[in-house]
Motif scaffolding. Sequence first.
Motif: not given
Length: 310
Positions: A181-210
């Motif tokens: 951000k400081q460099k104003s760099a053109r950046a695509l930051i990709i997350f594989l976001a379907d991973q399981t959070p660590s036990e310390a980061n169970l902040h949000y739950w939803t119904n997903f695939l039953n």
Amino acid sequence: MLTSLLYIIIYILVRIIAIFPLCILYILADLLYIIIYKVVKYRLKVVRQNIRNSFPEKSEKELLQIEKDFYHHFADYIIETIKLADIPLEELQRRACVRNPEVVDQLLKEGYTGFVLLMGHYGNWEWFSGASSFFDNVKLYQIYRPLNNVAVDRLFIKLRTRFGSLGIKKREAVRDIVKLKQKSARALIIFLADQTPSEANLHYWTNFLNHDTPMLTGPERISQKFNLPVIFLDTKRVKRGYYTVDMVLITKTPQLTPEYWITEQYARLMEKCILRNPAYWLWTHKRWKYKHKKPQSSTESEANNMTEKE
């Protein structure tokens, strides 16, 4: 020293295999399918339970077909990832196509420079997450968790960065994004976001695939902290060895969205992607290893602590 030697041996083997054209390598994938599924039965209990619990409405025949199709695709994924060591850029772009890169182009014209891209372990994510070449004048950075096996981790980094993409370790994500951000760099930051959070980061739950499912909230927090537009990469497997991605803009004003709204939108889009053809999602992980427990109030917590002391 031993790790370096192991890496060299693995990398040489991968390069030798990758020399062969995919039409030959898919014959090897068919053999690998038999070994993984029929002989070794790699994580078969986990895969079978995950599929069965996700589709309670399906018959035994339908569940078995998804299972078989998954292992066929999983073997293809392994071979296709190895092929990254040698595949020409032109062939990769032909086989893995981003159909509407103009979504990013338009946002660049509007003055945005950084973006959060959300995808899942669907199709062949390595072919997309490892290639900055899909976008003009924009660098792709993949957030990743280092693997426990150092030699294999080095191999994946080598494959993913071959076409100019860069990796950002999960624990260093905020620091590195600040620098971008400081460099104003053109950046695509990709997350594989379907991973399981660590036990310390169970902040949000939803119904997903039953399932009652905890979702990663880090991508949402980063997008809001740095006001980065959020784009979902809707992946499709067209046929063997060919994939497409459609970019779906979730929001370009993340700081104006309610808490966990972005995370929920991702969950619904990812679920829709999987339901379209379940066989191409990565079913081998223990994604539902946590049970959703109602958070304790401070009063309940204090009472429990007192009881334990007594």
